[in-house]
Design an enzyme around this catalytic site. Structure first.
Site, mmCIF file in Angstrom:
data_model
loop_
_atom_site.group_PDB
_atom_site.id
_atom_site.type_symbol
_atom_site.label_atom_id
_atom_site.label_comp_id
_atom_site.label_asym_id
_atom_site.label_seq_id
_atom_site.Cartn_x
_atom_site.Cartn_y
_atom_site.Cartn_z
ATOM 1 N N ASP A 33 0.851 -1.192 0.000
ATOM 2 C CA ASP A 33 0.000 0.000 0.000
ATOM 3 C C ASP A 33 0.887 1.242 0.000
ATOM 4 O OD1 ASP A 33 -3.210 0.532 1.015
ATOM 5 O OD2 ASP A 33 -1.797 2.206 1.094
ATOM 6 N N ILE A 34 0.462 2.249 -0.739
ATOM 7 C CA ILE A 34 1.262 3.476 -0.862
ATOM 8 C C ILE A 34 1.260 4.283 0.440
ATOM 9 C CG2 ILE A 34 -0.555 5.063 -1.678
ATOM 10 C CD1 ILE A 34 1.444 5.881 -3.924
ATOM 11 N N ASN A 91 -12.940 -3.408 2.427
ATOM 12 C CA ASN A 91 -13.947 -2.350 2.484
ATOM 13 C C ASN A 91 -14.831 -2.423 1.241
ATOM 14 O OD1 ASN A 91 -12.832 -1.294 4.894
ATOM 15 N ND2 ASN A 91 -11.278 -0.208 3.722
ATOM 16 N N GLU A 99 -12.511 3.213 -1.060
ATOM 17 C CA GLU A 99 -12.047 4.373 -1.828
ATOM 18 C C GLU A 99 -11.675 4.012 -3.258
ATOM 19 O OE1 GLU A 99 -8.994 6.163 0.554
ATOM 20 O OE2 GLU A 99 -10.443 6.841 2.053
ATOM 21 N N VAL A 100 -11.058 2.855 -3.443
ATOM 22 C CA VAL A 100 -10.672 2.426 -4.790
ATOM 23 C C VAL A 100 -11.657 1.352 -5.249
ATOM 24 C CG1 VAL A 100 -8.867 1.402 -6.208
ATOM 25 C CG2 VAL A 100 -8.248 2.964 -4.347
ATOM 26 N N HIS A 104 -10.132 -5.222 -3.335
ATOM 27 C CA HIS A 104 -8.808 -5.420 -2.739
ATOM 28 C C HIS A 104 -8.948 -5.855 -1.286
ATOM 29 C CE1 HIS A 104 -10.015 -1.199 -2.445
ATOM 30 N NE2 HIS A 104 -9.414 -1.162 -1.266
ATOM 31 N N HIS A 106 -6.892 -5.831 2.222
ATOM 32 C CA HIS A 106 -5.748 -5.267 2.929
ATOM 33 C C HIS A 106 -5.215 -6.352 3.868
ATOM 34 C CE1 HIS A 106 -6.860 -0.869 2.269
ATOM 35 N NE2 HIS A 106 -8.034 -1.454 2.041
HETATM 36 P P1 5GP Z 1 -9.871 1.379 0.453
HETATM 37 O O1 5GP Z 1 -10.150 2.571 1.302
HETATM 38 O O2 5GP Z 1 -10.507 1.489 -0.914
HETATM 39 O O3 5GP Z 1 -10.209 0.079 1.136
HETATM 40 O O4 5GP Z 1 -8.305 1.308 0.270
HETATM 41 C C1 5GP Z 1 -7.621 1.866 -0.806
HETATM 42 C C2 5GP Z 1 -6.151 1.744 -0.502
HETATM 43 O O5 5GP Z 1 -5.423 1.983 -1.693
HETATM 44 C C3 5GP Z 1 -5.654 2.761 0.527
HETATM 45 O O6 5GP Z 1 -5.076 2.063 1.625
HETATM 46 C C4 5GP Z 1 -4.614 3.583 -0.252
HETATM 47 O O7 5GP Z 1 -3.505 3.951 0.532
HETATM 48 C C5 5GP Z 1 -4.237 2.648 -1.388
HETATM 49 N N1 5GP Z 1 -3.797 3.310 -2.598
HETATM 50 C C6 5GP Z 1 -4.417 4.338 -3.231
HETATM 51 N N2 5GP Z 1 -3.738 4.685 -4.338
HETATM 52 C C7 5GP Z 1 -2.672 3.846 -4.407
HETATM 53 C C8 5GP Z 1 -1.601 3.714 -5.353
HETATM 54 O O8 5GP Z 1 -1.488 4.428 -6.338
HETATM 55 N N3 5GP Z 1 -0.701 2.725 -5.097
HETATM 56 C C9 5GP Z 1 -0.778 1.906 -4.010
HETATM 57 N N4 5GP Z 1 0.159 0.980 -3.873
HETATM 58 N N5 5GP Z 1 -1.791 2.014 -3.117
HETATM 59 C C10 5GP Z 1 -2.711 2.967 -3.312
#
Ligand code: 5GP
Length: 123
Positions: A33-34, A91, A99-100, A104, A106
Site C-alpha cells: 500500500d502506498i 472495504n 475508496e478504490v 482489494h 488489505h
Molecule cells: P480502500 O479505502 O478502498 O479500502 O483502500 C484503498 C487503498 O489503496 C488505501 O489504503 C490507499 O492507501 C491505497 N492506494 C491508493 N492509491 C494507491 C496507489 O497508487 N498505489 C498503491 N500501492 N496504493 C494505493
C-alpha cells in the site's frame, strides 16, 4: 455499480502506474500500500475487473475466488505474519468506506491491529 477501467488499480494492473509487487500469479496481484497503516500493509487484488466483494462473489469463477484466498494466506506466511498474527480488511461500498473501486484485501501486520472498529453514533 459498473467497473471503471480508469480506477487506480486498473492502471496498476495495466502497468501504467508503478507498484511494489510482493506476489503475482495468473489471477492475483499483491503490492505494498502506498500509505501503509501498519509496518506491513499489502493490497491483494484479483486481476479480473471486479468492483468489490459483492461483484466478485457474484461473478468470479471458483478458480479466481480460490486464487485470491490462497494467495492472501501465502503472502502473509511468506512475510512472516502467520506467527505474530495479522488482520485482513475488505472495504465495500459507501458504508464500507471503499475508496478504490477495484476489489482489494488489505493485509495488515507487524504491529497489533487494535480493536476491530471504533464506536460510531448511529445515523
Ligand atoms: P480502500 O479505502 O478502498 O479500502 O483502500 C484503498 C487503498 O489503496 C488505501 O489504503 C490507499 O492507501 C491505497 N492506494 C491508493 N492509491 C494507491 C496507489 O497508487 N498505489 C498503491 N500501492 N496504493 C494505493
Amino acid at each position: 455499480m459498473s467497473y471503471d477501467n480508469d480506477n487506480i488499480f486498473a492502471k496498476i494492473l495495466r502497468g501504467e502506474i508503478p507498484n511494489n509487487t510482493v506476489y503475482e500469479d495468473e489471477h492475483v496481484l499483491a503490492f505494498h500500500d502506498i500509505t501503509p497503516q501498519r509496518p506491513v500493509h499489502i493490497l491483494v487484488i484479483p486481476k479480473g475487473a471486479y468492483v468489490n466483494m459483492d461483484d466478485f462473489t457474484a461473478k468470479a469463477s471458483d478458480e479466481e475466488v480460490i486464487a485470491l484466498m490462497r494467495a492472501s494466506g501465502k503472502i502473509a506466511r511468506d512475510l512472516g505474519l502467520a506467527e505474530t498474527g495479522y488482520r485482513v480488511i475488505n472495504n465495500n461500498g459507501d458504508d464500507g468506506h471503499q475508496e478504490v473501486q477495484h476489489l482489494h484485501l488489505h493485509i495488515l501486520g507487524g504491529a497489533p491491529a487494535g480493536p476491530m472498529l471504533k464506536k460510531v453514533s448511529a445515523g
